[in-house]
Design an enzyme around this catalytic site. Structure first.
Site, PDB file in Angstrom:
ATOM      1  N   LYS A  35      -0.209 -57.918 -81.343  1.00 55.72           N
ATOM      2  CA  LYS A  35       0.138 -57.526 -82.684  1.00 55.72           C
ATOM      3  C   LYS A  35       1.742 -57.629 -83.087  1.00 55.72           C
ATOM      4  O   LYS A  35       1.864 -57.535 -84.666  1.00 55.72           O
ATOM      5  CB  LYS A  35      -0.667 -56.689 -82.665  1.00 55.72           C
ATOM      6  CG  LYS A  35      -0.208 -55.469 -83.574  1.00 55.72           C
ATOM      7  CD  LYS A  35      -2.116 -56.298 -84.260  1.00 55.72           C
ATOM      8  CE  LYS A  35      -2.304 -55.495 -85.754  1.00 55.72           C
ATOM      9  NZ  LYS A  35      -3.853 -56.144 -85.855  1.00 55.72           N
ATOM     10  N   SER A  51      -5.788 -61.675 -90.821  1.00 50.02           N
ATOM     11  CA  SER A  51      -6.708 -62.323 -91.040  1.00 50.02           C
ATOM     12  C   SER A  51      -5.693 -62.239 -92.107  1.00 50.02           C
ATOM     13  O   SER A  51      -5.259 -63.605 -92.321  1.00 50.02           O
ATOM     14  CB  SER A  51      -7.680 -61.272 -91.575  1.00 50.02           C
ATOM     15  OG  SER A  51      -8.028 -60.605 -92.267  1.00 50.02           O
ATOM     16  N   HIS A  68       9.980 -52.594 -60.289  1.00 50.06           N
ATOM     17  CA  HIS A  68       9.449 -52.781 -61.780  1.00 50.06           C
ATOM     18  C   HIS A  68      10.543 -53.735 -63.040  1.00 50.06           C
ATOM     19  O   HIS A  68      10.601 -52.379 -63.809  1.00 50.06           O
ATOM     20  CB  HIS A  68       8.413 -52.480 -61.962  1.00 50.06           C
ATOM     21  CG  HIS A  68       6.953 -52.919 -60.910  1.00 50.06           C
ATOM     22  ND1 HIS A  68       6.103 -53.380 -61.479  1.00 50.06           N
ATOM     23  CD2 HIS A  68       6.552 -51.881 -59.794  1.00 50.06           C
ATOM     24  CE1 HIS A  68       5.334 -53.733 -60.389  1.00 50.06           C
ATOM     25  NE2 HIS A  68       5.595 -52.620 -59.737  1.00 50.06           N
ATOM     26  N   GLY A 122       0.572 -57.071 -58.192  1.00 52.83           N
ATOM     27  CA  GLY A 122      -0.621 -57.812 -58.018  1.00 52.83           C
ATOM     28  C   GLY A 122      -1.321 -55.884 -57.171  1.00 52.83           C
ATOM     29  O   GLY A 122      -0.441 -55.613 -56.128  1.00 52.83           O
ATOM     30  N   SER A 168     -10.019 -59.962 -94.675  1.00 52.62           N
ATOM     31  CA  SER A 168     -10.836 -58.635 -93.629  1.00 52.62           C
ATOM     32  C   SER A 168      -9.951 -57.929 -94.385  1.00 52.62           C
ATOM     33  O   SER A 168     -10.360 -56.452 -94.869  1.00 52.62           O
ATOM     34  CB  SER A 168     -11.342 -58.069 -93.003  1.00 52.62           C
ATOM     35  OG  SER A 168      -9.832 -58.176 -92.530  1.00 52.62           O
ATOM     36  N   GLY A 169      -8.885 -57.905 -95.337  1.00 53.90           N
ATOM     37  CA  GLY A 169      -7.209 -56.664 -95.715  1.00 53.90           C
ATOM     38  C   GLY A 169      -6.678 -56.316 -94.092  1.00 53.90           C
ATOM     39  O   GLY A 169      -5.963 -56.082 -94.024  1.00 53.90           O
ATOM     40  N   GLY A 170      -7.287 -56.651 -93.426  1.00 47.50           N
ATOM     41  CA  GLY A 170      -6.331 -56.170 -92.176  1.00 47.50           C
ATOM     42  C   GLY A 170      -5.457 -57.882 -92.191  1.00 47.50           C
ATOM     43  O   GLY A 170      -5.291 -58.099 -92.690  1.00 47.50           O
TER      44      GLY A 170
END
Ligand code: XMP
Length: 510
Positions: A366, A227, A168, A55, A222-224
Site C-alpha cells: 500500500k 483503483s 531478527h 519459522g 471506486s474513488g479508492g
C-alpha cells in the site's frame, strides 16, 4: 520487471512480509516466495540475494520446512534469519540443538567485524525469539556475533557470502537491524538499489503499452487509492484507449463522486463515465436492516450495473484491476475466516466481456502504491485517502438505509473529517468516520425537547486493519467535533465516541 530482486523464502515466520517491506524500503525489489519453490525457478530468476525467514519449526522435525542444500551452492548470497539461520547450519553440516528454555526479547549482543556489521557499534542490542540454536557452525563458517546465552548469535561463510543471524534484524527492537539488512543488500549482494517509484512507473508504462498495443481497456474506479493509481498508470500508458467507469451508488461520502470526476475527467482528461445509480441502490436497500444482507445487495447491484454498462461499451480487450501485493499473498499463501463478506469489484470479470486482466499494482504494498501515486502527480487528497469500504455508508448506517439518513451521515462525517485534518491528526489515524445509529434519545435544544439520532464517532490506529486500537483523539478536538455536529447537522442530539479495539470489535460497525 527487469530490476534486481531479492527472494525471501517463506518458512512460516510471523515477520515475513515485514522483511520484504524492509528490503523494498531500502530500494531493492523483493518478493515473498514459498519455501518449496523449485531451485530451478530460483536459478531462472537469478536474484541478487536470498533470505530465509524465521519459522515455527525445528530443523529436527520430520516434517520441518526445508530446502535442498543445493541452494547453498548457487553462488547467490544468502541471509538466514532465526529458523532460516538454523536451517543453513543444518544443511551445511553444522549442529543445531534445542535449549532448555526459550530466549525471548531484547538481548545485549556483540558483533565481530564482518561485511554484515559494517558501521554498526559492536556492543549492541538485538531481538531474540528462539528455542533451538546453532551449537556448532559448519566447516568453513565462523561465528560473528554472540550474546550471553547464545554463543553463536550470527555466523558466516564470507567467501560464499552466506550469513545466518539467530536474532531478527527486521523488527525495530534490533537496534541496528535495518543497517544489517542494508549491509546484506549493498555490501554482500552488491545490489544497485534500483527499486524506486520513478523506475517502477517507467517500466510499467512501457510494459502496459507493449501489452495493450492499440486495443481497448476498461477500469472500474471506486474513488479508492488503488483503483485511482492503477487507472492513472494505465492512462499514462495508453491515454484515451482507457475508459473508466465510476458507479455512484449514493453511498459515497460528501462530494466524493464529484471529486473523482473533477480530478480524473476534468483535470487529467480521462475518459470517465459516471453512472448515477443512487435510486436503484436505495430502492433495493429499502427496509433492509441485516448487515450481511445489505452487503450482499450492494455487491450484487454493483455487478448488475457493470453488466448493463459493460453491454453498452461492448467488447473490451483488457480489464484493469487495482489488486495489490497483500491481496496476492493472502490469497496465495494463507486462509482466513470470513467475518464480513468484503465486497470490492471482484465479481466484475464474470460480467464484462474482456480477454485479459491487467493488474499493474500487483507487486506493490500500500505505501508503495501511494508513492507511485505521488510519482504520477496525483494530489495528497487522492493518494493519502483513508480506506473506504466498497458498500460505503450503507454499512455505517445501523438499520435501514434511506436518503435522509445518508444525507445526515454525510454532513456529520464531513465535519469529523474536516476537524481531524485541521488538527493534523489525519496522518496518525488509520481511519476515522461517523456512524449513524438507529437509536434515538431525548435531548434539549433551546427550550425545546428533542428526540433525535445518536451518532457514533469511530477513529482507529492500525497498521494493516487486521487489528486496531481506538485513537486517543485529544478532548478539545472531540469537543469541537461534537459541538459542530449537533449545531450544524439536523436530527442529531447525542454523540458518542467508540472506545473499543479490534478485536473484539471490528473497525466498521456492520
Ligand atoms: P473491519 O470492519 O472488518 O474492516 O474491521 C477492516 C478494514 O476493511 C474495510 N472494509 C472493507 N473494505 N470492502 C472493502 O473494500 C468491504 O466490504 C469492506 N468492509 C470493511 C474497513 O473499512 C477497514 O479498513
Amino acid at each position: 520487471m527487469n530490476q534486481q530482486t531479492v527472494i525471501v523464502l517463506d518458512f512460516g515466520g510471523q515477520y515475513n512480509q515485514l522483511i520484504v517491506r524492509r528490503i523494498r524500503d531500502l530500494g531493492v525489489y523483493s518478493e515473498l516466495w514459498p519455501y518449496s519453490t523449485p531451485i530451478e525457478k530460483i536459478k531462472e530468476t537469478a536474484p541478487v540475494g536470498i533470505i530465509f525467514t524465521g519459522g515455527p519449526n525445528s530443523v529436527f522435525e520430520a516434517n520441518s520446512l526445508a530446502v535442498s542444500s543445493q541452494i547453498l551452492e548457487l553462488g547467490i548470497p544468502i541471509l538466514g534469519i532465526c529458523y532460516g539461520a538454523q536451517l543453513i547450519a543444518h544443511l551445511a553440516g553444522g549442529k543445531v540443538q534445542t535449549a532448555s528454555a526459550r530466549e525471548y526479547g531484547k538481548q545485549s549482543i556483540t558483533y565481530s567485524p564482518s561485511p554484515l556489521f559494517e558501521n554498526i557499534p559492536s556492543d549492541n542490542v538485538c531481538w531474540m525469539s528462539h528455542t533451538d540454536y546453532v551449537a556448532e557452525v559448519p566447516a568453513g563458517y565462523k561465528v560473528i556475533a554472540s550474546t550471553k546465552t547464545c554463543p553463536c548469535a550470527a555466523f558466516a561463510n564470507a567467501d560464499k557470502k552466506i550469513y545466518g543471524v539467530q536474532f531478527h534484524p527486521e523488527v525495530v527492537h534490533t537496534a541496528n537491524g535495518l543497517d544489517i539488512l542494508k549491509n546484506f543488500l549493498f555490501n554482500v549482494c552488491e545490489a544497485k538499489g534500483d527499486w524506486t517509484p520513478a523506475n517502477f512507473v517507467n517500466s510499467m508504462v512501457e510494459q502496459i503499452r507493449a501489452k495493450v498495443g492499440d486495443k481497448k481497456v476498461l477500469c472500474a474506479m471506486s474513488g479508492g487509492v488503488d483503483s485511482a493509481v492503477a487507472a492513472t498508470l494505465v492512462y499514462k500508458a495508453v491515454g484515451k484507449q482507457l475508459t473508466c467507469m465510476l458507479v455512484d451508488h449514493g453511498l459515497m461520502r460528501k462530494n466524493e463522486a464529484d471529486q473523482v470526476v473533477r480530478v480524473f475527467r476534468d483535470g487529467l482528461g480521462m475518459n470517465l463515465i459516471k453512472i448515477d445509480a443512487e435510486e436503484r441502490f436505495l430502492s433495493r436497500l429499502k427496509g433492509v436492516t441485516d448487515p450481511e444482507t445489505k452487503r450482499k445487495i450492494i455487491g450484487e447491484e454493483f455487478i448488475r450495473v457493470f453488466e448493463e454498462e459493460g453491454r453498452k461499451i461492448g467488447k473490451v480487450n483488457f480489464l484493469v484491476q487495482g489488486t495489490i501485493y497483500p491481496d496476492v499473498i493472502e490469497s496465495g499463501f494463507g486462509d482466513s475466516a470470513v467475518i464480513k463478506s468484503h465486497h470490492n469489484v471482484g465479481g466484475l470479470p464474470s460480467v464484462i466481456d474482456f480477454d485479459e486482466i491487467i493488474e499493474p499494482l500487483r507487486d506493490l504494498f500500500k505505501d508503495e502504491v501511494r508513492r507511485v501515486g505521488f510519482e504520477l502527480g496525483l494530489s495528497k487528497e487522492i493518494v493519502m485517502r483513508q480506506p473506504f469500504p466498497g458498500p460505503g455508508l450503507g454499512i455505517r448506517i445501523i438499520g435501514d438505509v434511506t436518503k435522509e439518513k445518508l444525507d445526515i451521515l454525510r454532513e456529520a462525517d464531513a465535519i469529523f473529517r474536516e476537524e481531524i485534518a485541521a488538527n493534523h491528526l489525519d496522518e496518525e489515524i488509520w481511519q476515522y468516520f461517523a456512524v449513524l445509529t438507529d437509536m434515538r434519545s431525548v435531548g434539549v435544544m433551546g427550550d425545546m425537547r428533542t428526540y433525535d439520532y445518536t451518532l457514533a464517532l469511530r477513529a482507529v490506529t492500525s497498521i494493516d486493519a487486521m487489528t486496531a486500537d481506538w485513537a486517543r483523539i485529544p478532548y478539545p478536538v472531540l469537543e469541537r467535533v461534537s459541538n459542530r455536529i449537533v449545531n450544524e447537522v439536523r436530527s442529531i442530539n447525542r454523540i458518542v465516541y467508540d472506545i473499543t479495539s479490534k478485536p473484539p470489535a471490528t473497525i466498521e460497525w456492520e
